[in-house]
Scaffold this motif. Sequence first.
Motif, short mmCIF file in Angstrom:
data_model
loop_
_atom_site.label_atom_id
_atom_site.label_comp_id
_atom_site.label_asym_id
_atom_site.label_seq_id
_atom_site.Cartn_x
_atom_site.Cartn_y
_atom_site.Cartn_z
N ASP A 120 0.83 -1.21 0.00
CA ASP A 120 0.00 0.00 0.00
C ASP A 120 0.87 1.26 0.00
O ASP A 120 0.58 2.23 -0.72
N LYS A 121 1.97 1.25 0.77
CA LYS A 121 2.86 2.40 0.79
C LYS A 121 3.55 2.59 -0.56
O LYS A 121 3.79 3.72 -1.00
N SER A 122 3.84 1.49 -1.23
CA SER A 122 4.46 1.57 -2.55
C SER A 122 3.52 2.24 -3.54
O SER A 122 3.93 3.07 -4.36
N ILE A 123 2.25 1.89 -3.47
CA ILE A 123 1.24 2.51 -4.34
C ILE A 123 1.11 3.99 -4.03
O ILE A 123 1.08 4.84 -4.94
N GLU A 124 1.05 4.32 -2.76
CA GLU A 124 0.85 5.71 -2.35
C GLU A 124 2.06 6.59 -2.70
O GLU A 124 1.89 7.74 -3.12
N ASN A 125 3.27 6.04 -2.56
CA ASN A 125 4.48 6.85 -2.74
C ASN A 125 5.13 6.71 -4.10
O ASN A 125 6.06 7.47 -4.41
N GLY A 126 4.68 5.75 -4.90
CA GLY A 126 5.29 5.54 -6.21
C GLY A 126 6.72 5.06 -6.13
O GLY A 126 7.53 5.30 -7.04
N LYS A 127 7.05 4.35 -5.04
CA LYS A 127 8.41 3.82 -4.83
C LYS A 127 8.30 2.38 -4.33
O LYS A 127 7.31 2.02 -3.68
N PRO A 128 9.32 1.55 -4.58
CA PRO A 128 9.28 0.16 -4.10
C PRO A 128 9.60 0.08 -2.62
O PRO A 128 10.69 -0.32 -2.22
N GLU A 129 8.63 0.43 -1.80
CA GLU A 129 8.86 0.51 -0.36
C GLU A 129 9.21 -0.85 0.25
O GLU A 129 9.87 -0.92 1.29
N GLY A 130 8.77 -1.94 -0.37
CA GLY A 130 9.08 -3.27 0.15
C GLY A 130 10.54 -3.65 0.02
O GLY A 130 11.03 -4.56 0.72
N LEU A 131 11.26 -2.96 -0.83
CA LEU A 131 12.67 -3.29 -1.08
C LEU A 131 13.54 -3.06 0.14
O LEU A 131 14.61 -3.66 0.27
N LYS A 132 13.08 -2.22 1.06
CA LYS A 132 13.92 -1.89 2.22
C LYS A 132 14.18 -3.09 3.12
O LYS A 132 15.07 -3.04 3.97
N VAL A 133 13.45 -4.19 2.95
CA VAL A 133 13.76 -5.39 3.74
C VAL A 133 15.12 -5.96 3.34
O VAL A 133 15.72 -6.73 4.10
N PHE A 134 15.60 -5.60 2.16
CA PHE A 134 16.90 -6.07 1.69
C PHE A 134 17.99 -5.01 1.72
O PHE A 134 19.17 -5.32 1.89
N GLY A 135 17.62 -3.73 1.52
CA GLY A 135 18.63 -2.69 1.49
C GLY A 135 18.05 -1.37 1.04
O GLY A 135 16.90 -1.29 0.60
N GLU A 136 18.86 -0.34 1.13
CA GLU A 136 18.41 1.01 0.79
C GLU A 136 18.79 1.36 -0.64
O GLU A 136 19.70 2.16 -0.89
N TRP A 137 18.12 0.76 -1.61
CA TRP A 137 18.35 1.04 -3.02
C TRP A 137 17.08 1.65 -3.61
O TRP A 137 15.98 1.41 -3.14
N ALA A 138 17.26 2.39 -4.68
CA ALA A 138 16.10 2.99 -5.36
C ALA A 138 15.33 1.93 -6.15
O ALA A 138 14.11 2.01 -6.28
N THR A 139 16.05 0.94 -6.70
CA THR A 139 15.44 -0.16 -7.44
C THR A 139 16.14 -1.46 -7.07
O THR A 139 17.29 -1.45 -6.61
N VAL A 140 15.49 -2.57 -7.32
CA VAL A 140 16.09 -3.86 -7.02
C VAL A 140 17.31 -4.14 -7.89
O VAL A 140 18.23 -4.86 -7.50
N TYR A 141 17.34 -3.54 -9.08
CA TYR A 141 18.43 -3.81 -10.02
C TYR A 141 19.76 -3.25 -9.52
O TYR A 141 20.81 -3.83 -9.75
N GLU A 142 19.69 -2.14 -8.79
CA GLU A 142 20.90 -1.57 -8.22
C GLU A 142 21.50 -2.49 -7.16
O GLU A 142 22.72 -2.53 -6.99
N GLY A 143 20.64 -3.19 -6.44
CA GLY A 143 21.12 -4.03 -5.36
C GLY A 143 21.13 -5.51 -5.66
O GLY A 143 21.45 -6.33 -4.78
N LEU A 144 20.80 -5.89 -6.89
CA LEU A 144 20.63 -7.30 -7.23
C LEU A 144 21.85 -8.13 -6.89
O LEU A 144 21.75 -9.22 -6.32
N SER A 145 23.04 -7.63 -7.23
CA SER A 145 24.26 -8.39 -6.99
C SER A 145 24.62 -8.47 -5.50
O SER A 145 25.50 -9.24 -5.12
N GLN A 146 23.90 -7.69 -4.67
CA GLN A 146 24.19 -7.68 -3.23
C GLN A 146 23.11 -8.36 -2.40
O GLN A 146 23.22 -8.42 -1.17
#
Length: 355
Positions: A120-146
């Motif tokens: 719901d936060k991702s929809i409201e903010n237009g950002k992948p808010e769920g990604l923070k469970v893995f790290g502080e990246w703007a997109t999963v592609y930036e952090g994929l190798s990590q």
Amino acid sequence: MNFGNDNKTALQAKFDAQKIAFGPIMFQAARSLQKMGILEIIKKQRNKGILISEIAKQLDIAVYGVKVLLEAGLSMEIVRVEENRYFLTKTGFFLLSDPLTQVNMNFVHDVNYEGFFDLDKSIENGKPEGLKVFGEWATVYEGLSQLPDQVQKSWFEFDHYYSDTAFPEVLPIVFANKPKKLLDVGGNTGKWSIQCGKYDEDVQVTILDLPGQLEKAYVNIESNNLSDRVRGIPLNLLDHSVPFPKGFDIVWMSQFLDCFSQKDILELLQRAKNAIVEDGSVYILETYWDKQKYEASTYSLHATSLYFTCLANGCSQMYHSEDMLAIIDNAGLYVDEEIHDIGVSHSLYKCKIKA
């Protein structure tokens, strides 16, 4: 074209609503039945079935645990029971043995499950808010190798399962006119580029992707002895001020454009158009939810769209084909050839520059 219906009885609809309400719990129950080996034990006793106590003894766990999981399995129609003996259903068989189901379940559990608390936060903010469970990246592609090893494994198995089934079908199409130079945009670990290099010993392939992805690609390219004909150029593909290298017969984009917003897709296609020679082609291999033969495929694609929303980038999805065709037209390209029902669920668009 119309999709969906509302032809259920009120009783059926209410039952389906409960399936949705308890869906996350039942998913974990199904995964536990599979992961703990319970379904495999039942499968081995397909003719005579098996008692809960016998399963518990084989696994050395409490009867209680096996009992609550199997009772959930009854409601999910994963198993059935006759005279207290449990049997595997057809659904249970696919849950246990179908590679597509395995790949999807691992992707949901390892990559998506925790992060989806913030859909719901991702929809409201237009950002992948769920990604923070893995790290502080703007997109999963930036952090994929990590990402953690198991998360990476499930991510790549999900990504590759769909593309791997399509590649053998499209290679003869792409190489029909013997292209000499091919640009693989978003080439990831180099699977497509390597297959191109093996398919045609004269082709020169260039991969564009982020440095982390290219590091994995270089290892694979080297192990396949293709370093002389397959190379990479590190590039932030979202930096639209940087043009793609030019002079290519083909620009290839496989399961790539669905990773971006419509605005970014337009920019990417315009850069791709400028990268090809006058009679060159831009090939787009994608899965469109309106082009699927089976309800299961459409269902899976709609769910995958939400992965993009919540974890990947917050702005992309598995597109309707009309959305993509409109962007192709706006980019100054037209579809010269289209082929559907490739592999599991893909469509191939061969695009040319408008006159």
